[in-house]
Scaffold this active site. Structure first.
Site: not given
Length: 362
Positions: A279-281
């Site tokens: 879940l980078h962003d």
């Protein structure tokens, strides 16, 4: 404003009432810590290629009671800038929102060609699901960098920028006038790998590597910067079951998020041998909404500009007084406004926050 990662999104918002996070330790948790103060958020995607995790962050932002998304900006990255702009309007239509979209940079500051990561997010940046059509909407008549600069100067001290992609537009905006950096309450950057390997090379993370010169310009500016890198985003994941659960929420944004994430999930299965996605962003969004979920370390940040280490991010943690400490000619760290770098994260808290905004289950 909102900018995206490799075609990403950036958010403008009011800064938290409690101020900036304390360096080297986690913020004390208080009811809705830092959320209540986020009354006005300008979203800018820079670049906005709208890969699935970018789209998840954007959907969550529009659903967050803490944020008032008022604009998007776009640039190159996971798709070309023109496609990123098209995707921005697709997502706005999905959310029933109408905010300005300003198109930004098509290349890095150096003019060098960039890599399009269609093997991660699909050729359209939305998992090749056929979701992208020429949606209604007309982009702003000004460049994204000018849009950021003008917005910051129009509301000094009240806007925070969430930068979810290469920092080209942000660097250009800061160069427009000396007071742009100080007019922004803060910039929250998705990027970097400080204490672990990168994801486009052992040295570098994708957003920073896409335009190292722009990233270094941002870190050397007078802006207040917080950085959310792979050190914490790799700890925050949605499982295949959780993604599938979003599709069972009765259609709408949740089902859309589930559908466009299938291509991204397949990539993670092949590249990382895991049945989940990073879940980078959304993790960067969580840092804007609730910075108390993170532990922060303060120090000057420098970005390597070329060679095998291009895009590497290094923080001076203040463990030594350097011989050239007072000589900016021989020590590039001298005079830089210290950034706050996320080093640890309450990953369960981030996942719960994101799923809560997307309408899914833990």
């Amino acid at each position: 404003h909102r900018c995206a990662r490799g075609g990403g999104v950036r958010f403008f918002s009011c800064s938290p009432r409690g101020g900036a996070p304390t360096a080297r330790h986690a913020l004390p948790r208080s009811p809705r810590a830092s959320r209540a103060g986020l009354a006005l958020t300008r979203v800018r995607r820079d670049p906005f290629s709208s890969p699935p995790d970018d789209a998840l962050a954007l959907i969550a932002a529009f659903r967050s009671p803490a944020l008032d998304v008022v604009a998007l900006t776009t640039t190159f990255g996971n798709v070309e800038t023109v496609q990123a702009t098209r995707n921005a309007f697709v997502l706005l239509q999905l959310m029933g929102a109408s905010v300005p979209v300003a198109e930004g940079a098509h290349r890095a500051l150096s003019g060098a060609p960039h890599r399009v990561a269609d093997f991660v997010h699909g050729k359209d940046g939305l998992g090749d699901t056929g979701a992208v059509e020429d949606g209604p909407g007309e982009k702003e008549g000004v460049d994204a960098a000018d849009f950021i600069a003008e917005a910051a100067r129009a509301a000094p001290g009240t806007l925070s920028l969430l930068a979810l992609g290469p920092l080209t537009n942000v660097a250009r905006a800061l160069a427009r006038a000396d007071d742009v950096a100080t007019n922004l309450a803060e910039i929250v950057v998705l990027g970097g790998a400080f204490f672990r390997n990168g994801n486009v090379s052992p040295a570098a993370e994708a957003n920073i590597r896409a335009d190292p010169a722009a990233a270094d310009a941002v870190f050397s500016s007078r802006a207040r910067v917080r950085v959310v890198g792979l050190d914490v985003t790799h700890a925050c994941r949605l499982t295949a079951a959780q993604l599938e659960g979003l599709g069972g929420t009765g259609g709408g944004p949740g089902a859309f998020a589930s559908r466009i994430s299938r291509f991204y999930l397949d990539y993670h299965r092949a590249a990382y041998a895991m049945d989940a996605v990073f879940l980078h962003d959304p993790t960067a969004l969580a840092a804007l909404v609730d910075p108390a979920l993170f532990t922060w370390t303060e120090g000057a940040v420098v970005v390597a500009g070329d060679g095998v280490l291009a895009g590497a991010t290094v923080i001076d943690q203040g463990e030594k007084v350097w011989a050239a400490q007072k000589n900016a000619a021989t020590n590039p760290w001298v005079g830089r406004t210290p950034a706050l770098v996320a080093t640890q994260v309450d990953s369960e808290g981030v996942v719960a926050l994101v799923l809560g905004l997307l309408g899914g289950k833990k």
